[in-house]
Write a protein that holds these residues in place. Structure first.
Motif, PDB file in Angstrom:
ATOM      1  N   LEU A   1       0.825  -1.210   0.000  1.00  0.00           N
ATOM      2  CA  LEU A   1       0.000   0.000   0.000  1.00  0.00           C
ATOM      3  C   LEU A   1       0.861   1.262   0.000  1.00  0.00           C
ATOM      4  N   SER A   2       0.253   2.371  -0.432  1.00  0.00           N
ATOM      5  CA  SER A   2       0.925   3.673  -0.360  1.00  0.00           C
ATOM      6  C   SER A   2       0.943   4.156   1.093  1.00  0.00           C
ATOM      7  N   GLY A   3       1.729   5.185   1.350  1.00  0.00           N
ATOM      8  CA  GLY A   3       1.821   5.745   2.706  1.00  0.00           C
ATOM      9  C   GLY A   3       0.468   6.194   3.239  1.00  0.00           C
TER      10      GLY A   3
ATOM     11  N   GLN B   1      -2.496   5.150   2.332  1.00  0.00           N
ATOM     12  CA  GLN B   1      -3.335   3.973   2.608  1.00  0.00           C
ATOM     13  C   GLN B   1      -2.895   3.299   3.902  1.00  0.00           C
ATOM     14  N   GLN B   2      -1.583   3.271   4.154  1.00  0.00           N
ATOM     15  CA  GLN B   2      -1.086   2.659   5.398  1.00  0.00           C
ATOM     16  C   GLN B   2      -1.572   3.443   6.617  1.00  0.00           C
ATOM     17  N   GLN B   3      -1.575   4.774   6.494  1.00  0.00           N
ATOM     18  CA  GLN B   3      -2.060   5.559   7.637  1.00  0.00           C
ATOM     19  C   GLN B   3      -3.555   5.303   7.858  1.00  0.00           C
ATOM     20  N   ARG B   4      -4.277   5.043   6.786  1.00  0.00           N
ATOM     21  CA  ARG B   4      -5.704   4.745   6.936  1.00  0.00           C
ATOM     22  C   ARG B   4      -5.903   3.368   7.577  1.00  0.00           C
ATOM     23  N   VAL B   5      -4.985   2.441   7.321  1.00  0.00           N
ATOM     24  CA  VAL B   5      -5.040   1.142   8.029  1.00  0.00           C
ATOM     25  C   VAL B   5      -4.849   1.378   9.532  1.00  0.00           C
TER      26      VAL B   5
END
Ligand code: ADP
Ligand code: ADP
Length: 237
Positions: free
Chosen positions: A146-148, A150-154
């Protein structure tokens, strides 16, 4: 409600990181804490969930006197408070869903053993949390794909799955590009308004703080030097 009453925090090496802090933050506020590097922003928010102990004064979260908590009570208390970091703090080799499921266990097990540990209800809650931040379609991908943003949204979904009253965010967009930063900030704002979760965020992008937060707290050398509604700041500029 969060109340700091004459709070001081001095690190063991003598650094006075917080000095005589008096603040109250009501449930559902979106607060941006701004200030230069080393001002004490990170220390301030990390006292709220007992990642740091205060040296003197009183820190109250709803009915809890935070510095009096011990052992298992600290862990229980922390479940009401989500924490988001600049560096996401995810297990990048595991799936998105596994990273969210982790919020249901108090201690982190070996990731290979995760899948069998969770009930169907846990999985439903985790998928709902992913849906709230718009990445349900990524549930079975590995985090490192995932992009950065998207990772923060995880990370945000992992926090939401624990049903928090408060989310503390320590420079959550500092490693993201401007476009992605706004996508993540939109998620914070939506979560704040729709779920009435308090958001207390350290952020050095003043422009973005003014755009998203309801209230700005300015910290300088461990002291609160500004505290007011965002509209008050924007009118003064
Ligand atoms: P900010 O988040 O605004 O950059 P910090 O809260 O990280 O500020 O730091 C406030 C002050 O406390 C700084 O002078 C920093 O160097 C110091 N500090 C932070 N953490 C520690 C620590 N664990 N031990 C000693 N000093 C620390
Ligand atoms: P971040 O950007 O993730 O907040 P920092 O560089 O502020 O990272 O701090 C990383 C860690 O080092 C934190 O745990 C902080 O408490 C600690 N730290 C920061 N400043 C100091 C310092 N002057 N002395 C000792 N530890 C510090």
């Amino acid at each position: 409600m969060i109340a700091f009453i004459e709070v001081n925090k001095t690190y063991p090496n003598g650094t006075a990181a917080l000095q005589n802090i008096n603040l109250t933050i009501e449930q559902g506020e979106f607060v941006a804490v701004i200030g230069l590097s080393g001002a004490g922003k990170s220390t301030l928010i990390r006292c709220i969930n007992r990642m740091h102990d205060i040296t003197s004064g009183k820190l109250i979260v709803d009915d809890v006197d935070v510095s009096k908590l011990k052992g298992a009570h600290i862990r229980k208390f922390r479940r009401r408070i989500g924490m988001i970091f600049q560096s996401f703090n995810l297990v990048t080799r595991a799936t998105v869903l596994s990273n969210v499921l982790v919020s249901f266990v108090p201690e982190l097990p070996m990731w290979r053993k995760w899948t069998g540990m969770f009930t169907k209800q846990h999985k439903i809650q985790a998928l709902e949390a992913l849906d709230k931040v718009g990445i349900l379609d990524k549930a079975f991908m590995r985090v490192d794909q995932l992009s950065g943003g998207q990772q923060q949204r995880v990370a945000l979904a992992r926090t939401l799955a624990q049903n928090p009253d408060i989310i503390l965010a320590d420079e959550p967009i500092a490693s993201l590009d401007p476009v992605t930063s706004r996508i993540v900030m939109d998620d914070f704002k939506r979560i704040n308004k729709e779920l009435n979760i308090s958001v207390i965020m350290n952020i050095h992008h003043v422009e973005i703080a003014l755009e998203y937060a309801d209230r700005i707290i300015g910290i300088r050398k461990g002291e609160v030097v500004f505290d007011g509604a965002t509209s008050k700041v924007t009118q003064a500029i």
